[in-house]
Design an enzyme around this catalytic site. Structure first.
Site, PDB file in Angstrom:
ATOM      1  N   LYS A  13      40.602 -22.622 -22.159  1.00  0.00           N
ATOM      2  CA  LYS A  13      41.556 -23.667 -21.738  1.00  0.00           C
ATOM      3  C   LYS A  13      41.163 -25.033 -22.319  1.00  0.00           C
ATOM      4  CE  LYS A  13      40.830 -23.146 -17.267  1.00  0.00           C
ATOM      5  NZ  LYS A  13      39.850 -22.053 -17.208  1.00  0.00           N
ATOM      6  N   ARG A  88      44.103 -24.861  -8.934  1.00  0.00           N
ATOM      7  CA  ARG A  88      43.303 -23.635  -8.907  1.00  0.00           C
ATOM      8  C   ARG A  88      43.555 -22.849  -7.626  1.00  0.00           C
ATOM      9  NH1 ARG A  88      38.924 -25.461 -12.576  1.00  0.00           N
ATOM     10  NH2 ARG A  88      37.436 -23.792 -12.909  1.00  0.00           N
ATOM     11  N   ARG A 123      28.265 -20.727 -24.462  1.00  0.00           N
ATOM     12  CA  ARG A 123      28.942 -22.023 -24.350  1.00  0.00           C
ATOM     13  C   ARG A 123      27.943 -23.176 -24.282  1.00  0.00           C
ATOM     14  NH1 ARG A 123      33.939 -23.306 -20.424  1.00  0.00           N
ATOM     15  NH2 ARG A 123      32.551 -23.080 -18.653  1.00  0.00           N
ATOM     16  N   ARG A 156      25.753 -25.602 -19.204  1.00  0.00           N
ATOM     17  CA  ARG A 156      26.144 -25.940 -17.835  1.00  0.00           C
ATOM     18  C   ARG A 156      25.419 -25.038 -16.849  1.00  0.00           C
ATOM     19  NH1 ARG A 156      32.648 -26.140 -17.777  1.00  0.00           N
ATOM     20  NH2 ARG A 156      32.261 -25.130 -15.780  1.00  0.00           N
ATOM     21  N   ARG A 167      32.183 -17.045 -10.128  1.00  0.00           N
ATOM     22  CA  ARG A 167      33.349 -17.848 -10.538  1.00  0.00           C
ATOM     23  C   ARG A 167      34.524 -16.938 -10.898  1.00  0.00           C
ATOM     24  NH1 ARG A 167      31.135 -21.416 -15.121  1.00  0.00           N
ATOM     25  NH2 ARG A 167      33.193 -22.355 -15.111  1.00  0.00           N
TER      26      ARG A 167
HETATM   27  P1  AMP Z   1      35.695 -26.057 -14.912  1.00  0.00           P
HETATM   28  O1  AMP Z   1      35.002 -27.049 -15.774  1.00  0.00           O
HETATM   29  O2  AMP Z   1      37.183 -26.191 -14.936  1.00  0.00           O
HETATM   30  O3  AMP Z   1      35.223 -24.648 -15.164  1.00  0.00           O
HETATM   31  O4  AMP Z   1      35.274 -26.399 -13.407  1.00  0.00           O
HETATM   32  C1  AMP Z   1      33.913 -26.339 -12.985  1.00  0.00           C
HETATM   33  C2  AMP Z   1      33.808 -26.359 -11.490  1.00  0.00           C
HETATM   34  O5  AMP Z   1      34.387 -27.571 -10.968  1.00  0.00           O
HETATM   35  C3  AMP Z   1      34.522 -25.245 -10.740  1.00  0.00           C
HETATM   36  O6  AMP Z   1      33.758 -24.056 -10.688  1.00  0.00           O
HETATM   37  C4  AMP Z   1      34.694 -25.883  -9.362  1.00  0.00           C
HETATM   38  O7  AMP Z   1      33.489 -25.904  -8.643  1.00  0.00           O
HETATM   39  C5  AMP Z   1      35.033 -27.324  -9.736  1.00  0.00           C
HETATM   40  N1  AMP Z   1      36.502 -27.511  -9.932  1.00  0.00           N
HETATM   41  C6  AMP Z   1      37.138 -27.884 -11.074  1.00  0.00           C
HETATM   42  N2  AMP Z   1      38.473 -27.948 -10.901  1.00  0.00           N
HETATM   43  C7  AMP Z   1      38.687 -27.581  -9.611  1.00  0.00           C
HETATM   44  C8  AMP Z   1      39.858 -27.421  -8.820  1.00  0.00           C
HETATM   45  N3  AMP Z   1      41.090 -27.646  -9.320  1.00  0.00           N
HETATM   46  N4  AMP Z   1      39.698 -27.029  -7.527  1.00  0.00           N
HETATM   47  C9  AMP Z   1      38.485 -26.815  -7.000  1.00  0.00           C
HETATM   48  N5  AMP Z   1      37.340 -26.923  -7.694  1.00  0.00           N
HETATM   49  C10 AMP Z   1      37.430 -27.310  -8.991  1.00  0.00           C
END
Ligand code: AMP
Length: 210
Positions: A13, A88, A123, A156, A167
């Site tokens: 994404k 999400r 990554r 990360r 996740r």
């Molecule tokens: P990402 O970088 O999009 O993979 O997000 C990393 C982490 O941030 C996720 O595993 C959640 O802990 C938190 N996070 C990001 N976006 C959301 C969202 N829309 N709702 C809840 N938690 C989020």
């Protein structure tokens, strides 16, 4: 164009949002990047989110909805945006609807679970600007250094294999139902995420036309 990019963690994404964002001259809003920046800066919101993000769990809806409300009110979002990682959950999607925001299309990038675990181990993410790389599929020009800002590339914490599996479960349980939510209003477009990056970009641009 007001777009949502949907997909499992590691589906690509962020990578696709970066390219499409530039092509359409609209910003990408990544809740993950916003939360990680808050965590790094030690803000109150960052502290609230820390335990969730590190465990691979979702940050509570009210926190992320607050982040999005504030960000979408900024002037650069007036002509459109790409939401990467939001919504999400169904309540987050409903909150977006209640803000009066009409989404044009939802692009779902599909990748099998087996690929996700492999992708995450390769990554690398920029500590400074949040851009993502992959040691094989999308290497930076100089190893360990971000092409865009020169920042340091790191792994990360939540990309560790055991957290990735959590996740993925969270994705299937809480985020996947959004496909149905957006299918029902005719906005969902599915793109296969296992092809080369440039082919996926071309496919996304194609589905945005119809
Ligand atoms: P990402 O970088 O999009 O993979 O997000 C990393 C982490 O941030 C996720 O595993 C959640 O802990 C938190 N996070 C990001 N976006 C959301 C969202 N829309 N709702 C809840 N938690 C989020």
């Amino acid at each position: 164009m007001k777009l949502i990019f949907l997909g499992a963690p590691g589906a690509g994404k962020g990578t696709q949002a970066e390219v499409i964002s530039e092509k359409l001259s609209i910003p990408t809003i990544s809740t993950g990047n916003i939360i990680r920046a808050a965590l790094k800066n030690g803000t109150e919101m960052g502290l609230k989110a820390k335990e969730f993000i590190e465990a691979g769990k979702l940050v509570p809806d009210d926190v992320v909805i607050g982040i999005i409300k504030e960000r979408l009110a900024e002037s650069d979002c007036a002509n459109g945006f790409i939401l990467d990682g939001f919504p999400r959950t169904i309540p987050q999607a409903e909150a977006l609807d209640n803000m009066g925001i009409i989404i044009d299309k939802v692009v779902d990038i599909e990748v099998p679970d087996e690929d996700v675990v492999n992708r995450m181990s390769g990554r690398r993410t920029c500590k400074a600007c949040g851009n993502s790389y992959h040691i094989q599929n999308k290497p930076s020009k100089v190893e360990g250094v971000c092409d865009s800002c020169g920042g340091e590339l790191t792994i990360r914490k939540d990309d560790a294999p055991e957290t990735v599996l959590d996740r993925l479960n969270v994705y299937h349980e809480q985020t996947e139902p959004l496909k149905d939510y957006y299918e029902k209003c005719g906005k969902l477009r599915i793109v296969e995420g296992t092809k080369p990056i440039t082919e996926i970009t071309a496919e996304i641009l194609k589905v945005l036309e119809d």
